[in-house]
Design a protein around this motif. Structure first.
Motif, PDB file in Angstrom:
ATOM      1  N   THR A 177      -3.311   6.739   4.951  1.00 13.46           N
ATOM      2  CA  THR A 177      -2.531   7.979   4.819  1.00 13.46           C
ATOM      3  C   THR A 177      -1.042   7.706   4.999  1.00 13.46           C
ATOM      4  OG1 THR A 177      -4.394   9.150   5.763  1.00 13.46           O
ATOM      5  CG2 THR A 177      -2.323  10.345   5.642  1.00 13.46           C
ATOM      6  N   VAL A 178      -0.725   6.949   6.039  1.00 19.48           N
ATOM      7  CA  VAL A 178       0.689   6.664   6.313  1.00 19.48           C
ATOM      8  C   VAL A 178       1.299   5.816   5.189  1.00 19.48           C
ATOM      9  CG1 VAL A 178       2.273   5.440   7.847  1.00 19.48           C
ATOM     10  CG2 VAL A 178       0.461   6.879   8.801  1.00 19.48           C
ATOM     11  N   ALA A 179       0.550   4.787   4.770  1.00 12.49           N
ATOM     12  CA  ALA A 179       1.075   3.890   3.738  1.00 12.49           C
ATOM     13  C   ALA A 179       1.310   4.648   2.439  1.00 12.49           C
ATOM     14  CB  ALA A 179       0.109   2.729   3.509  1.00 12.49           C
ATOM     15  N   THR A 180       0.361   5.480   2.051  1.00 16.16           N
ATOM     16  CA  THR A 180       0.530   6.201   0.788  1.00 16.16           C
ATOM     17  C   THR A 180       1.658   7.221   0.895  1.00 16.16           C
ATOM     18  OG1 THR A 180      -1.239   7.681   1.477  1.00 16.16           O
ATOM     19  CG2 THR A 180      -1.829   5.912  -0.031  1.00 16.16           C
ATOM     20  N   LEU A 181       1.784   7.825   2.065  1.00 23.69           N
ATOM     21  CA  LEU A 181       2.869   8.788   2.275  1.00 23.69           C
ATOM     22  C   LEU A 181       4.224   8.111   2.055  1.00 23.69           C
ATOM     23  CD1 LEU A 181       3.357  11.740   3.239  1.00 23.69           C
ATOM     24  CD2 LEU A 181       3.857  10.773   5.480  1.00 23.69           C
ATOM     25  N   LEU A 182       4.318   6.897   2.577  1.00 28.37           N
ATOM     26  CA  LEU A 182       5.555   6.133   2.442  1.00 28.37           C
ATOM     27  C   LEU A 182       5.859   5.885   0.959  1.00 28.37           C
ATOM     28  CD1 LEU A 182       7.215   4.976   4.825  1.00 28.37           C
ATOM     29  CD2 LEU A 182       6.309   2.730   4.196  1.00 28.37           C
ATOM     30  N   LEU A 183       4.809   5.495   0.218  1.00 27.91           N
ATOM     31  CA  LEU A 183       5.009   5.200  -1.209  1.00 27.91           C
ATOM     32  C   LEU A 183       5.396   6.451  -1.984  1.00 27.91           C
ATOM     33  CD1 LEU A 183       2.167   2.708  -2.184  1.00 27.91           C
ATOM     34  CD2 LEU A 183       4.610   2.281  -2.003  1.00 27.91           C
TER      35      LEU A 183
ATOM     36  N   ALA B 169      -8.335   1.051  -1.434  1.00 21.26           N
ATOM     37  CA  ALA B 169      -7.778   1.738  -0.266  1.00 21.26           C
ATOM     38  C   ALA B 169      -8.477   3.067  -0.056  1.00 21.26           C
ATOM     39  CB  ALA B 169      -6.274   1.941  -0.456  1.00 21.26           C
ATOM     40  N   GLY B 170      -8.748   3.773  -1.167  1.00 17.89           N
ATOM     41  CA  GLY B 170      -9.396   5.075  -1.077  1.00 17.89           C
ATOM     42  C   GLY B 170     -10.785   4.973  -0.485  1.00 17.89           C
ATOM     43  N   VAL B 171     -11.545   3.989  -0.948  1.00 19.23           N
ATOM     44  CA  VAL B 171     -12.912   3.823  -0.452  1.00 19.23           C
ATOM     45  C   VAL B 171     -12.894   3.426   1.026  1.00 19.23           C
ATOM     46  CG1 VAL B 171     -14.986   2.404  -0.629  1.00 19.23           C
ATOM     47  CG2 VAL B 171     -13.877   3.262  -2.704  1.00 19.23           C
ATOM     48  N   TRP B 172     -12.003   2.519   1.350  1.00 21.46           N
ATOM     49  CA  TRP B 172     -11.872   2.041   2.730  1.00 21.46           C
ATOM     50  C   TRP B 172     -11.576   3.220   3.661  1.00 21.46           C
ATOM     51  CZ3 TRP B 172      -7.239  -0.347   5.557  1.00 21.46           C
ATOM     52  CH2 TRP B 172      -7.674  -1.089   6.658  1.00 21.46           C
ATOM     53  N   ALA B 173     -10.606   4.037   3.244  1.00 23.45           N
ATOM     54  CA  ALA B 173     -10.232   5.185   4.071  1.00 23.45           C
ATOM     55  C   ALA B 173     -11.356   6.220   4.112  1.00 23.45           C
ATOM     56  CB  ALA B 173      -8.945   5.811   3.541  1.00 23.45           C
TER      57      ALA B 173
ATOM     58  N   LEU C 247      -6.766  10.560  -3.870  1.00 28.85           N
ATOM     59  CA  LEU C 247      -7.786  11.286  -4.630  1.00 28.85           C
ATOM     60  C   LEU C 247      -9.165  10.697  -4.362  1.00 28.85           C
ATOM     61  CD1 LEU C 247      -6.399  11.970  -8.215  1.00 28.85           C
ATOM     62  CD2 LEU C 247      -7.452  13.612  -6.669  1.00 28.85           C
ATOM     63  N   THR C 248      -9.256   9.363  -4.406  1.00 25.85           N
ATOM     64  CA  THR C 248     -10.529   8.689  -4.179  1.00 25.85           C
ATOM     65  C   THR C 248     -11.065   9.036  -2.787  1.00 25.85           C
ATOM     66  OG1 THR C 248      -9.604   6.871  -5.437  1.00 25.85           O
ATOM     67  CG2 THR C 248     -11.683   6.465  -4.331  1.00 25.85           C
ATOM     68  N   ARG C 249     -10.187   8.973  -1.818  1.00 26.82           N
ATOM     69  CA  ARG C 249     -10.606   9.235  -0.447  1.00 26.82           C
ATOM     70  C   ARG C 249     -11.166  10.659  -0.314  1.00 26.82           C
ATOM     71  NH1 ARG C 249      -9.155  12.411   3.356  1.00 26.82           N
ATOM     72  NH2 ARG C 249      -9.743  11.914   5.504  1.00 26.82           N
ATOM     73  N   THR C 250     -10.417  11.642  -0.788  1.00 22.10           N
ATOM     74  CA  THR C 250     -10.836  13.036  -0.670  1.00 22.10           C
ATOM     75  C   THR C 250     -12.163  13.272  -1.368  1.00 22.10           C
ATOM     76  OG1 THR C 250      -8.503  13.541  -0.846  1.00 22.10           O
ATOM     77  CG2 THR C 250     -10.009  15.386  -0.938  1.00 22.10           C
ATOM     78  N   SER C 251     -12.223  12.771  -2.595  1.00 25.98           N
ATOM     79  CA  SER C 251     -13.415  12.988  -3.406  1.00 25.98           C
ATOM     80  C   SER C 251     -14.635  12.323  -2.758  1.00 25.98           C
ATOM     81  CB  SER C 251     -13.143  12.414  -4.793  1.00 25.98           C
ATOM     82  OG  SER C 251     -14.211  12.658  -5.630  1.00 25.98           O
ATOM     83  N   LEU C 252     -14.407  11.127  -2.220  1.00 30.58           N
ATOM     84  CA  LEU C 252     -15.497  10.369  -1.597  1.00 30.58           C
ATOM     85  C   LEU C 252     -15.985  11.078  -0.333  1.00 30.58           C
ATOM     86  CD1 LEU C 252     -16.852   7.564  -2.167  1.00 30.58           C
ATOM     87  CD2 LEU C 252     -15.411   6.666  -0.341  1.00 30.58           C
TER      88      LEU C 252
END
Lengths: 551, 308
Positions: free
Chosen positions: B133-139, B116-120, B193-198
């Motif tokens: 972002t929305v899905a993770t926020l929900l979790l 998910a992180g890489v995709w985003a 974390l993956t998304r931001t770092s990427l």
């Protein structure tokens, strides 16, 4: 360092991690042997179990987790009727006494233990002596207090059994006459001894028990041998398995071949499993499922309810701790100001029955309406309250937070506020042990929750241990010489009706003194899976395996 | 490297001893009498209380209790808990279950979190990014007991796809739903974390160089960027494995898993020092080993870090 070398090292440390993990969990899974024969005609049921707090020995089991199991595996001198709790003879052929002090017990010949040996008089006498012997640390040892010579088997004041060992190893009140006869001499007259002998602690032990040399009889407790309808075949941390004892000698056999108690740590998990038909029965429901009768709609036509010998009340803190409650009018006012019918209806959806006295209706000798102060009368309550001069400060109602007691306690509090105009607040302890600790130390002012589940179905069991002067569970320090005299007179009465009449007179004194205000009697709710056509619950909140019919 | 490993392993010894002392002391300092709740709705008889306190050395001062415990520990004896069970035996049965549960959770967390992180990250600012972002926020905003109970009711009871609770055998199928519930929260963090770092690294000079060299976009992302972006994610996932083992109390309760979380909860409630210390000391050990593994993985991911 090359990448491949680093990779190798990382893998090595991964292996180290795995080694660490296995060090903490070194193999040795429970073998989970499922005694085959799925195709065969073996019938089995699963029942919610929990982890027994003590080893599975009759005299060290005093709570439901172990009690539910031993109930199915142990046979005693007396059997309590699964429906009415009325006592009847089981291993005993006769139990007689001319004076309620010396008792002669005759055993049925040929009654077998699960290892094939016969139940003899010495199996009782030796088992009771072992259980009462201080250094063996049996939690239910005090049940043998009634037997002459019990005191000689206790360690000194310090509790250090090595420094101050008991004077004797056998109670002088027990004598083996022949293989099938023994006599009991009680310390004082005990007219209901016969009823008491059906309690689990009084179960006999086979010779194999005494031959076990392990500490605390741990080896025996891992695979106990008893004389009841079911044999405990496996005790692991995750389940307890019982198989039907083919040569069971008694009159109360079970109907299914195998009963498994999988251990559940949480009532809700067990509840959900029965709803989903993964578990066959659960004997205790989570508090939330009672709201709006959810449990009846979750398991339609698969539920039942049974009145059990559980009495719930609020104790008044002793006058020495809380002078504000010293005036009898104050205690009467508080009791009268609570509309118990309203609470049992609204909060419990009828899962509790309003108490009208201090004794549960399931026992012989129960008299309805013993508590006239329990009748809701807000006008009189307010008048008495004003006469007593009002309660100084805030009245606390103490309950334990882990038992689903908050809601009714709030309701009681609100009624006191509305009907008496006092300040009231509910105090919650984190768990039951903390509440018990505070009660033992007499730390709490106001009211605190008191619950009592009978050990044996006798009116005496609801009075003597709770209100006799200096009795072990007398949490309110109640002391009335007249009450004590009535109890000992009742204990000496050889006629049941006469004894019950005296006990009822004692109960009436509680209405005069109000040390404890009765709230309600408990009904036990249970649900079962669609594999079960019928099952009954006993007045002790356990399932009656003689009544199970599979669908 | 070998020296480094040895040093780290040796450091664990004082840490472990310190941890046991601290836990033992904290448990000792808890208010309440352990025998208070052992006899139902009544106080235990004085004889039994005296016997119990003597048997479990509760009548001794704290330091004597602790030294006695350490002495037994040196003989490989973790003692007997208040349920009269051997602690070692209890841990041997419960740890494999909890480890299985935590591993399922971590695999789920790492795989889907990274995906998910890489995709985003690659589709920054596009629909995929917002969806993650929305899905993770929900979790993140959903407490684990809500998620657990909902999954149990929906997937277990209503749909009947997965077992409602975990039996004594604790098979992988049974542990699947609790594992996913347990890993869901960390999954959300791992994805973010993956998304931001990427996203940060995709802007770096060396990525532009790689692109300019004409490398395929997939190779640029996976080989050049992702590896460098994984450092914080690996740290996080390693830490979450330890946290999951100790923090599985709620999940273990909902799904009736006879694991270590349930055991620790029970031991604390009973004020059972011997059971508690044994179980928690093992947790500490696992935590230390996971941290060591993470540190070693660093040098694998980033050649600039060396443990020589």
């Amino acid at each position: 360092m090359s990448i491949s070398k680093k990779l190798a090292l990382s893998l090595a440390s991964g292996a180290l991690l795995l080694a660490g993990l296995t060090a903490c969990g070194a193999g040795d899974n429970p073998d989970g042997v499922s005694t085959g024969a799925d195709g065969a005609a073996l019938t089995s049921v699963t029942v919610r179990g929990c982890t027994p707090q003590h080893p599975l020995l009759p005299a060290s089991t005093n709570e439901v987790c172990g009690g539910n199991v031993l109930d199915a595996s142990e046979a005693k001198l007396i059997h309590y009727d699964a429906d009415t709790a009325a006592p009847s003879l089981d291993i005993a052929e006769s139990i007689e006494s001319p004076d309620a002090i010396t008792w002669t017990v005759k055993l049925k010949p040929g009654y077998l233990f699960q290892d094939g040996s016969e139940v003899l008089a010495r199996n009782f006498v030796d088992a009771w002596n072992w259980a009462a012997y201080g250094p063996n640390g049996q939690v239910s040892a005090y049940f043998f207090e009634v037997i002459d010579g019990y005191a000689d088997l206790q360690c000194g004041e310090s509790g250090d059994c090595e420094a101050e060992p008991p004077a004797k190893e056998a109670m002088s009140g027990l004598t083996v006459v022949d293989d099938h006869t023994f006599t009991i001499k009680t310390v004082s007259a005990t007219s209901n001894l016969k009823v008491r002998l059906g309690y689990t602690a009084f179960a006999p032990q086979p010779d194999a028990f005494f031959a076990d040399e392990s500490e605390g009889k741990a080896d025996f407790a891992a695979k106990p041998i008893a004389a009841g309808p079911y044999t405990i075949t496996a005790v692991t941390d995750t389940e307890i398995v019982l198989d039907r004892f083919a040569d069971y000698s008694g009159d109360f056999p079970g109907t299914v071949d195998k009963v498994t108690f999988p251990v559940y740590n949480d009532l809700t998990a067990a509840y959900q499993d029965v709803v989903a038909n993964n578990l066959d029965m659960t004997d205790t429901l989570p508090a939330g499922s009672l709201v709006g009768d959810l449990w009846k709609s979750d398991a339609p036509d698969r539920w039942g309810e049974k009145e059990t010998g559980v009495f719930q009340a609020l104790s008044f803190a002793p006058a020495t701790v809380d002078p504000g409650l010293a005036d009898i009018k104050m205690r009467q006012a508080i009791s009268m100001a609570v509309d118990r019918d309203e609470i049992t209806k609204v909060v419990f959806n009828g899962a509790r029955v309003t108490a009208t006295g201090w004794v549960s209706p399931v026992v012989d000798g129960y008299k309805a309406g013993a508590c006239s102060n329990c009748v809701f009368d807000p006008v009189k309550a307010k008048q008495l309250y004003d006469e007593a001069g009002g309660y100084p400060g805030t009245l606390d109602i103490w309950v334990n937070g882990d038992g689903g007691h908050g809601e009714w306690a709030e309701a009681v509090c609100n009624q006191l506020v509305n009907n008496l105009g006092l300040a009231c607040s509910v105090q919650t302890t984190p768990n039951f042990a903390t509440l018990r600790d505070k009660i033992n130390n007499r730390e709490m002012t106001g009211l605190y929750r008191a619950g009592w589940q009978m050990d044996y179905p006798s009116i005496e069991n609801f009075l003597a241990p709770l209100y006799a002067t200096g009795a072990p569970s007398n949490d309110t320090d109640y002391s009335n010489p007249e009450f004590d005299v009535l109890l000992s007179q009742a204990a000496a009465a050889t006629d049941d009706a006469a004894a019950n009449a005296l006990y009822q007179q004692a109960e009436d004194l509680l209405n005069v003194d109000m040390p404890v205000m009765p709230l309600w009697y408990q009904q036990s709710q249970f649900i079962y899976s669609d594999r079960i056509a019928q099952v009954k619950m006993t007045p002790f909140s356990t399932f009656d395996f003689g009544s199970v019919e599979l669908a | 490297m070998g020296k480094y490993l040895l040093r780290r392993v040796l450091q664990m010894v004082p840490t472990l001893i310190g941890a046991t002392l601290l836990i033992y002391w904290l448990n000792f300092a808890l208010p309440g009498d352990p025998t208070a709740g052992r006899c139902g709705d009544r106080p235990c008889s004085p004889t039994y209380i005296a016997w119990f306190n003597h048997e479990y050395h509760l009548d001794q001062p704290f330091i004597v209790q602790y030294v006695l415990y350490l002495g037994r520990l040196l003989h490989g004896d973790l003692g007997t808990d208040f349920y009269s069970h051997q602690v070692l035996h209890e841990l041997a049965i419960r740890y494999p279950t909890t480890i299985k549960l935590a591993l399922i959770a971590v695999v789920f967390e790492a795989f889907f979190g990274l995906l998910a992180g890489v995709w985003a990250g690659v589709r920054q600012g596009q629909f995929a990014d917002s969806a993650v972002t929305v899905a993770t926020l929900l979790l993140i905003s959903m407490p684990v007991f809500v998620l657990g109970s909902l999954a149990q009711l929906g997937i277990g009871i209503r749909l009947g796809w997965l077992p409602v609770t975990v039996s004594s055998r604790a098979t992988v199928i049974e542990l699947l739903m609790p594992g996913i519930v347990l890993g869901a929260l960390s999954l959300a963090y791992a994805a973010r974390l993956t998304r931001t770092s990427l996203v940060e690294n995709l802007r770096a000079d060396y990525v532009r160089t790689a692109r300019a060299k004409g490398l395929s976009p997939a190779r640029v992302v996976v080989v050049h960027t992702l590896r460098n972006s994984l450092l914080p994610v690996v740290t996080y996932i390693g830490g979450s494995l330890g946290a999951m083992m100790g923090g599985a109390i709620v999940t273990e309760k909902i799904f009736n898993i006879n694991g270590i979380g349930a055991y620790i909860y029970r031991a604390i409630n009973q004020k059972d020092g011997v059971g508690l210390v044994g179980a928690v000391a093992c947790l500490v050990l696992i935590y230390l080993l996971v941290n060591l593994l993470v540190d070693l993985l660093y040098s694998l991911l980033d050649p600039r870090i060396s443990h020589e």
